[in-house]
Write a protein that holds these residues in place. Structure first.
Motif, PDB file in Angstrom:
ATOM      1  N   MET A  49      -4.573  16.357  -0.057  1.00  0.00           N
ATOM      2  CA  MET A  49      -5.453  14.995  -0.365  1.00  0.00           C
ATOM      3  C   MET A  49      -4.576  13.959   0.369  1.00  0.00           C
ATOM      4  O   MET A  49      -3.332  14.082   0.306  1.00  0.00           O
ATOM      5  CB  MET A  49      -5.702  14.730  -1.879  1.00  0.00           C
ATOM      6  N   GLY A  89      -4.211   1.883  -8.804  1.00  0.00           N
ATOM      7  CA  GLY A  89      -5.210   2.542  -8.529  1.00  0.00           C
ATOM      8  C   GLY A  89      -5.178   3.982  -9.233  1.00  0.00           C
ATOM      9  O   GLY A  89      -4.142   4.304  -9.778  1.00  0.00           O
ATOM     10  N   GLU A  90      -6.318   4.554  -9.183  1.00  0.00           N
ATOM     11  CA  GLU A  90      -6.407   5.991  -9.733  1.00  0.00           C
ATOM     12  C   GLU A  90      -7.041   7.062  -8.764  1.00  0.00           C
ATOM     13  O   GLU A  90      -7.509   6.772  -7.500  1.00  0.00           O
ATOM     14  CB  GLU A  90      -7.282   5.833 -11.037  1.00  0.00           C
ATOM     15  N   PHE A  91      -6.851   8.150  -8.896  1.00  0.00           N
ATOM     16  CA  PHE A  91      -7.604   9.132  -8.211  1.00  0.00           C
ATOM     17  C   PHE A  91      -7.653  10.514  -8.912  1.00  0.00           C
ATOM     18  O   PHE A  91      -7.117  10.576  -9.751  1.00  0.00           O
ATOM     19  CB  PHE A  91      -6.617   9.713  -6.927  1.00  0.00           C
ATOM     20  N   THR A 148      -7.190  17.331  -6.698  1.00  0.00           N
ATOM     21  CA  THR A 148      -8.121  18.377  -5.938  1.00  0.00           C
ATOM     22  C   THR A 148      -7.414  19.918  -5.823  1.00  0.00           C
ATOM     23  O   THR A 148      -8.048  20.553  -5.073  1.00  0.00           O
ATOM     24  CB  THR A 148      -8.031  17.847  -4.461  1.00  0.00           C
ATOM     25  N   GLN A 177       0.407   5.169   0.724  1.00  0.00           N
ATOM     26  CA  GLN A 177      -0.395   6.237   1.039  1.00  0.00           C
ATOM     27  C   GLN A 177       0.495   7.568   0.767  1.00  0.00           C
ATOM     28  O   GLN A 177       1.674   7.988   1.305  1.00  0.00           O
ATOM     29  CB  GLN A 177      -0.315   6.454   2.718  1.00  0.00           C
ATOM     30  N   CYS A 228      -4.458   9.852  -0.572  1.00  0.00           N
ATOM     31  CA  CYS A 228      -4.708   8.742  -1.231  1.00  0.00           C
ATOM     32  C   CYS A 228      -4.161   7.552  -0.669  1.00  0.00           C
ATOM     33  O   CYS A 228      -2.906   7.417  -0.648  1.00  0.00           O
ATOM     34  CB  CYS A 228      -4.474   8.753  -2.748  1.00  0.00           C
ATOM     35  N   ASN A 229      -4.873   6.422  -0.447  1.00  0.00           N
ATOM     36  CA  ASN A 229      -4.413   4.958  -0.174  1.00  0.00           C
ATOM     37  C   ASN A 229      -4.412   4.096  -1.404  1.00  0.00           C
ATOM     38  O   ASN A 229      -5.474   3.839  -1.891  1.00  0.00           O
ATOM     39  CB  ASN A 229      -5.221   4.399   0.784  1.00  0.00           C
ATOM     40  N   LEU A 230      -3.288   3.973  -2.164  1.00  0.00           N
ATOM     41  CA  LEU A 230      -3.250   3.271  -3.371  1.00  0.00           C
ATOM     42  C   LEU A 230      -2.479   1.771  -3.129  1.00  0.00           C
ATOM     43  O   LEU A 230      -1.634   1.688  -2.438  1.00  0.00           O
ATOM     44  CB  LEU A 230      -1.813   3.942  -4.236  1.00  0.00           C
ATOM     45  N   GLU A 275       0.827  -1.274  -0.012  1.00  0.00           N
ATOM     46  CA  GLU A 275       0.115   0.084  -0.006  1.00  0.00           C
ATOM     47  C   GLU A 275       0.863   1.349   0.054  1.00  0.00           C
ATOM     48  O   GLU A 275       1.914   1.422   0.750  1.00  0.00           O
ATOM     49  CB  GLU A 275      -0.945  -0.062   1.284  1.00  0.00           C
ATOM     50  N   HIS A 324       0.288  11.752   0.159  1.00  0.00           N
ATOM     51  CA  HIS A 324      -0.228  13.178   0.575  1.00  0.00           C
ATOM     52  C   HIS A 324       0.215  14.157  -0.579  1.00  0.00           C
ATOM     53  O   HIS A 324       1.444  13.836  -0.910  1.00  0.00           O
ATOM     54  CB  HIS A 324       0.354  13.313   1.772  1.00  0.00           C
TER      55      HIS A 324
END
Length: 221
Positions: free
Chosen positions: A190, A180-182, A185, A153, A192-194, A151, A155
């Motif tokens: 933000m 993953g994607e996001f 913002t 994380q 995100c947990n990828l 994983e 920021h």
């Protein structure tokens, strides 16, 4: 590597003292040369000790609420209704009192049952250096190893609002695996947990690409 993964999945069984003699001997030999698995086995030890305190015959019991709780709840509702005759209490508030009482009874039962179950330790965070290729983007990252993969994380701030960003992890052998994607913002920070199926020890780097495929940031692992 497939053997390493299979042995790593048996750490919980090994920590509880189970497994065939052949399985335990193979895992013991693997632990002699694998620092990561030794560390994970050490982290499982507190859970093993807590499980020893649990009573298997009581795991399916439905905990009873504290004695007199129902009477106290009904008395509180009655007092609220009596007060409402002197000063009109909005219907919404009476409904809220009844709902809160029901939630209190349910929470009491849940809390008693939860106390007999072990609480796992939070996973370790590994800070990693991030190289940003776009001036307006600011970012930092931590890596969390798991038995099922890795994983990241992330920021950050400065990602174009509404734009889709794609993360990927590159293995030691060069294989690229999606993570993953996001959505960007803008200036808002933000987190995100990828997630990726790549194990931490197999990962060489991760990167974030914008919607055109250009690299926005990278990190060597």
């Amino acid at each position: 590597m497939s053997t390493h993964r299979e042995l790593r999945e048996q750490l919980g069984v090994y920590a509880l003292g189970h497994g065939t003699p052949a399985e335990r001997a193979a895992l013991c030999a693997h632990l002699d040369g694998c620092a990561d698995c030794r560390a994970e086995l050490a982290a499982l030890a507190p859970l093993r000790d807590r499980l020893a305190l649990a009573d298997p015959d009581r795991l399916d019991d439905v905990p009873a609420p504290p004695a007199g709780l129902g009477d106290r709840v009904l008395a509180g509702i009655a007092a609220e209704q009596t007060a409402g005759r002197a000063a009109v209490v909005p219907l919404r508030r009476r409904r809220w009192v009844a709902a809160a009482a029901a939630a209190g009874i349910a929470a009491a039962g849940f809390g008693v049952g939860w106390l007999v179950r072990p609480v796992p330790e939070p996973p370790p965070l590994e800070p990693v250096a991030v190289q940003v290729a776009v001036p307006q983007v600011e970012a930092s990252a931590d890596v969390v190893p798991h038995t099922w993969g890795m994983e990241v994380q992330l920021h950050g701030a400065g990602f174009t609002p509404g734009e889709v960003y794609r993360a990927q992890v590159t293995e030691d052998d060069g294989r690229v695996v999606p993570a993953g994607e996001f959505l960007g913002t803008g200036e808002a920070e933000m987190v995100c947990n990828l997630n990726s199926s790549v194990l931490r020890e197999d990962a060489a780097s991760f990167a974030v690409l914008d919607s055109s495929g250009a690299v926005v940031l990278t990190s060597s692992l």
